[in-house]
Design a protein around this motif. Structure first.
Motif, PDB file in Angstrom:
ATOM      1  N   GLN A   6       9.799  91.272  56.264  1.00 36.05           N
ATOM      2  CA  GLN A   6       9.145  89.982  56.476  1.00 36.05           C
ATOM      3  C   GLN A   6       7.671  90.053  56.096  1.00 36.05           C
ATOM      4  N   GLU A   7       7.018  91.149  56.442  1.00 36.28           N
ATOM      5  CA  GLU A   7       5.611  91.317  56.063  1.00 36.28           C
ATOM      6  C   GLU A   7       5.461  91.384  54.546  1.00 36.28           C
ATOM      7  N   TYR A  10       5.713  87.925  53.141  1.00 38.38           N
ATOM      8  CA  TYR A  10       4.470  87.211  53.426  1.00 38.38           C
ATOM      9  C   TYR A  10       3.395  87.612  52.414  1.00 38.38           C
ATOM     10  N   ARG A  13       4.064  85.979  49.121  1.00 35.48           N
ATOM     11  CA  ARG A  13       3.645  84.575  49.127  1.00 35.48           C
ATOM     12  C   ARG A  13       2.152  84.454  48.906  1.00 35.48           C
ATOM     13  N   TYR A  30      -4.699  81.408  54.108  1.00 31.16           N
ATOM     14  CA  TYR A  30      -3.939  82.322  54.954  1.00 31.16           C
ATOM     15  C   TYR A  30      -4.811  83.067  55.966  1.00 31.16           C
TER      16      TYR A  30
END
Length: 70
Positions: A6-7, A10, A13, A30
């Motif tokens: 997940q990191e 991120y 992105r 962010y």
């Protein structure tokens, strides 16, 4: 999906946004430092694996005791 993946997604992105809109805009959006965005953008080579955390363990330890000394 585990936390490490997940990191990495991120970070992907953030890197893609920085490539399109610039590092400063990505850092503001962010809420990251520009240095962090530059680091992730430079590390990103198109794969998720490139954005995962790297080991901080030393490659060698010159002052480590030998088996004989222990």
């Amino acid at each position: 999906m585990d936390r490490i993946t997940q990191e990495a997604y991120y970070r992907q992105r953030v890197s893609k946004y920085a490539a399109k809109h610039g590092v400063t805009k990505a850092a503001e959006r962010y809420r990251l430092s520009r240095k962090t965005v530059h680091k992730w953008k430079g590390r990103y080579d198109g794969t998720i694996e490139s954005l995962k955390n790297r080991s901080r363990a030393p490659l060698h330890s010159p002052l480590k005791q030998s088996d004989w000394e222990i």
